[in-house]
Design an enzyme around this catalytic site. Structure first.
Site, short mmCIF file in Angstrom:
data_model
loop_
_atom_site.label_atom_id
_atom_site.label_comp_id
_atom_site.label_asym_id
_atom_site.label_seq_id
_atom_site.Cartn_x
_atom_site.Cartn_y
_atom_site.Cartn_z
N HIS A 498 -1.81 9.12 -3.01
CA HIS A 498 -3.02 8.54 -2.61
C HIS A 498 -2.98 8.26 -0.96
CE1 HIS A 498 -5.70 4.56 -2.62
NE2 HIS A 498 -6.12 5.70 -2.34
N LEU A 509 0.98 5.96 2.74
CA LEU A 509 0.89 6.86 1.55
C LEU A 509 1.68 6.29 0.32
CD1 LEU A 509 0.44 9.65 0.33
CD2 LEU A 509 2.77 10.28 1.11
N GLU A 510 0.53 5.93 -0.85
CA GLU A 510 0.90 5.70 -1.85
C GLU A 510 1.51 6.75 -2.96
OE1 GLU A 510 -0.82 1.73 -4.68
OE2 GLU A 510 -2.32 3.35 -3.74
N ILE A 511 2.55 6.80 -3.32
CA ILE A 511 3.02 7.86 -4.30
C ILE A 511 3.09 7.26 -5.65
CG2 ILE A 511 5.11 9.27 -4.89
CD1 ILE A 511 5.40 9.70 -1.85
N THR A 547 -3.01 -0.71 -4.32
CA THR A 547 -3.66 -0.83 -3.33
C THR A 547 -5.06 -1.07 -3.81
OG1 THR A 547 -3.94 1.35 -2.56
CG2 THR A 547 -2.55 -0.12 -1.55
#
Length: 763
Positions: A498, A509-511, A547
């Site tokens: 994301h 960066l949201e993995i 988030t």
């Protein structure tokens, strides 16, 4: 969930090593370096020049640790007592770093402001000896020269720096809620003038070598050398040392003067600065600008101005004392502790704990040339990744290609890169409307419309042409990855990444992993994200991930607050005074009201009544009228196409009048409105930790601050709860729960913290 300016505050954390000079030799140092072999500082004599080499063998960068400071003091004593040494050179043995400052932990170890002030005074005294050295000292700079590292360099009599892109000078202390504490507030204004010094110290930005020379920070530049029989970096360092030694000899022999004749304009500027009213006007203007930008939430900028003004108006002795005392006071503030916590969190989230994947991603493909897809492609080619950008139409590809080129070309116009570098980066990009070349792709990132059926179609098309090891990535902001992976024949290769908009500026960066995602797939995603320069949090799969789930709690409550008659201007002012970089209505417009609506509906279905708030029918009507936010020019506000100005959208206000509801007077105060905005978000963050969506409070705070703009001055939701008090938060939420229901019901983990006063998210 894409957030733009709302979360760009403090984005420069991403690219710099933030260490601060915090003193001389600790009185508690148990073993004197004179009793043991020196490990951090060494020197050799080249004719009558002492070449002093700095190297911390325990770290990737040099910091002014207790050990290095102790050894440096000892070495300088030996050199100054040697009558045969006529000059000296400071140079690092680490090619990418001169000195990045001092270890922040030295400050954190102090229990009082007086202790920190003492460290600052000792640091000032050490650099005063350098400044008043009986022999000239040349600082040879290659790589980062930041914080205390710059303070050491400007205490030297002469500075030589390489023109490498790695060479940057700066005073980033303000980003940690601190100020330069080893004489920087006193030396910089005299060296580069008041405007230049304030610009450096109040922004914390990095200065490249060529600009540093124009400013007067650097005397001479050295071109970096290309590869030869030895690696380029090694050859550059050898050449830098050779030049610096030559300069040191010539200074000692009076062939190079330490002061040069100033131009007429420089003399005129100096004369103007001698005028008290002019300086007073500068202090006033800078202070007003700082107050406007910081909204008085960060005390460090005002203290920096105070230190500079004291030194300029009352003399150096008073200035140094003010610097040390203010440094001590700032180190004990909650704002500094919060920002230092974020710094440590960033460092942790930039490390690859998984190691390299079995097969490195060398060829990347991105599906969708829209805003997100083209931006993901840009940050990939910028780091040398060969990238295919695919879309279904030539027009879309042309727009995507043009966007990338214009973004890079803007850097050329700002002299941040050369035209050759721009063209080299663009050569890594391939654009096409078919799947040719995908047979050798190591990773495919889809950035198509948020529709599960479209994503399923893409998964099947991609898997039919890519090799079996290829990782399939979804850049979704809320659709569960397991639902997307349901269409895959290799679900172990499917993962979520994301990104946040604008991708080239936003650090987070949201993995997202599912229970079927393999460790190697995760390692590949982390490896690519780090190459792209991102700060990474790893979260478990679920509706809204972390988030988006937390941000939409704020969004839904804001809609309800608007329905209760609170004006947009008032809510925006309250959100900014709480610490958000911009008003929450602007955050919603940046996200896009259509995106917020779609995601809110999905989360409401997933979580039921607990995830309710304002009437989504209002948002639906706004979207139907074309009020989608900044991207459409209208949302809660109307945006100018040519300027940053905005004005409240009167048609939006008319819609809200038809959905107005009453609000109890007992919870309509400014502080209650602020707490209503954030308390659900705080509770949701803790619930995500309770459910294992986020692994720890550190990643939770980093995700909140750098994902959707939670106020950095509070350090993130978990650090805020520790400071505010879990028991106090629960008591406040119980009041709201009595009025609004289970949307404000505290989760079990928050209740546990409220019951046990000693229990904290951070020790």
């Amino acid at each position: 969930m894409a957030v733009s300016r709302a979360a760009c505050v403090f984005s420069t954390f991403a690219t710099s090593k933030y260490h601060l000079f915090s003193g001389h030799i600790s009185r508690n140092l148990s073993v004197s370096s004179s009793w043991a072999a020196r490990t951090h500082v060494s020197y050799e004599l080249k004719d009558d020049v002492a070449v002093i080499r700095l190297n911390d063998p325990t770290a990737k960068v040099n910091t002014l640790s207790l050990q290095m400071q102790s050894e440096l003091t000892e070495v300088m004593g030996e050199i100054w007592s040697n009558g045969g040494v006529k000059s000296a050179v400071f140079i690092s043995r680490k090619p990418g770093c001169f000195i990045a400052g001092a270890d922040i932990k030295m400050i954190q170890a102090c229990k009082s402001s007086e202790e920190v002030t003492c460290l600052s005074r000792e640091g000032q005294k050490m650099l005063e000896k350098i400044e008043k050295s009986p022999i000239p000292i040349v600082a040879a700079i290659h790589g980062s020269c930041l914080g205390g590292g710059l303070e050491l360099a400007i205490a030297c009599q002469y500075r030589v720096a390489t023109k490498s892109n790695k060479t940057v000078l700066g005073t980033p202390e303000v980003m940690l809620g601190l100020l330069p504490g080893a004489g920087g507030t006193q030396r910089l204004p005299k060296m580069v003038g008041l405007p230049g010094a304030f610009d450096m110290m109040l922004t914390g930005k990095n200065i490249r070598a060529e600009k540093a020379k124009k400013m007067g920070l650097v005397h001479q530049l050295v071109d970096p050398l290309g590869p030869g029989l030895k690696p380029a970096e090694e050859r550059t360092m050898e050449y830098l040392e050779e030049v610096a030694v030559g300069v040191a000899k010539e200074i000692a022999n009076k062939k190079i003067p330490l002061t040069k004749e100033k131009s007429f304009m420089q003399k005129l500027q100096d004369a103007v600065m001698e005028l008290g009213p002019v300086r007073k006007k500068i202090y006033k203007t800078v202070s007003e600008r700082v107050q406007k930008q910081t909204k008085n939430l960060y005390p460090a900028p005002e203290k920096i101005i105070e230190c500079v003004q004291t030194g300029m108006e009352q003399g150096s002795e008073a200035g140094y004392l003010a610097e040390a005392e203010n440094f001590g006071k700032l180190a004990m503030t909650s704002e500094s502790k919060a920002l230092i916590g974020l710094y440590h969190g960033q460092v942790a989230c930039r490390k690859n704990q998984l190691g390299p994947p079995e097969k490195e991603v060398k060829k990347l493909a991105v599906l969708g040339a829209g805003l997100m897809g083209s931006s993901i492609a840009q940050v990939s080619i910028d780091k040398g990744l060969t990238t295919i950008l695919k879309d279904t139409t030539v027009d879309s590809l042309s727009r995507g290609h043009e966007k990338i080129y214009k973004s890079l070309d803007a850097k050329v116009k700002k002299n941040e890169m050369t035209a050759f570098e721009r063209d080299t980066i663009m050569s890594n990009l391939l654009i096409q409307t078919d799947y040719s070349g995908f047979e050798s792709a190591d990773m495919v990132i889809e950035a198509v419309f948020e529709d599960i059926n479209i994503k399923h179609k893409v998964v099947k098309e991609v898997e039919a042409v890519v090799p079996s090891h290829c990782v399939f990535v979804s850049n979704t902001s809320g659709l569960p990855i397991r639902d997307i992976a349901a269409a895959s024949q290799r679900p172990e290769n499917v993962i979520g990444m994301h990104y946040f908009s604008p991708v080239e500026k936003m650090q987070l960066l949201e993995i997202i992993t599912t229970d079927k995602t393999s460790t190697d797939t995760l390692a590949s995603a982390v490896n690519v994200g780090l190459k792209q320069g991102k700060v990474i949090i790893i979260v478990k799969d679920g509706p809204g991930f972390y988030t988006t789930r937390c941000l939409l709690c704020v969004f839904l409550e804001c809609i309800r607050i608007f329905q209760e008659g609170v004006e947009v201007q008032r809510l925006d002012a309250l959100s900014e005074s709480f610490g958000f970089h911009t008003g929450l209505s602007v955050v919603a417009d940046e996200v896009g009201l259509d995106v917020a609506l779609h995601s809110s509906e999905n989360l409401s279905k997933a979580f039921g009544p607990r995830y309710e708030g304002g009437d989504l029918e209002i948002v639906r009507l706004m979207v139907e009228k074309g009020f989608r936010g900044r991207k459409s020019g209208k949302g809660f506000s109307i945006y100018s196409k040519t300027r940053e100005e905005r004005r409240i959208n009167p048609e939006m206000e008319e819609i809200f009048k038809n959905y107005k509801v009453a609000t109890p007077l007992a919870i309509s105060s400014d502080s209650d409105i602020q707490l209503r905005m954030v308390s659900r978000c705080l509770n949701e963050s803790v619930l995500c930790l309770q459910e294992g969506i986020v692994a720890n409070p550190v990643e939770g705070d980093i995700g909140a601050v750098f994902g959707y703009g939670f106020p950095p001055s509070h350090g993130g939701p978990f650090r805020f709860i520790d400071t505010f008090g879990a028991e106090r938060l629960v008591s406040t939420m119980r009041r709201y729960e009595d009025v609004y229901g289970n949307q404000f019901t505290p989760c079990q983990l928050l209740l546990d913290h409220a019951k046990d006063h000693s229990r904290k998210f951070y020790k």
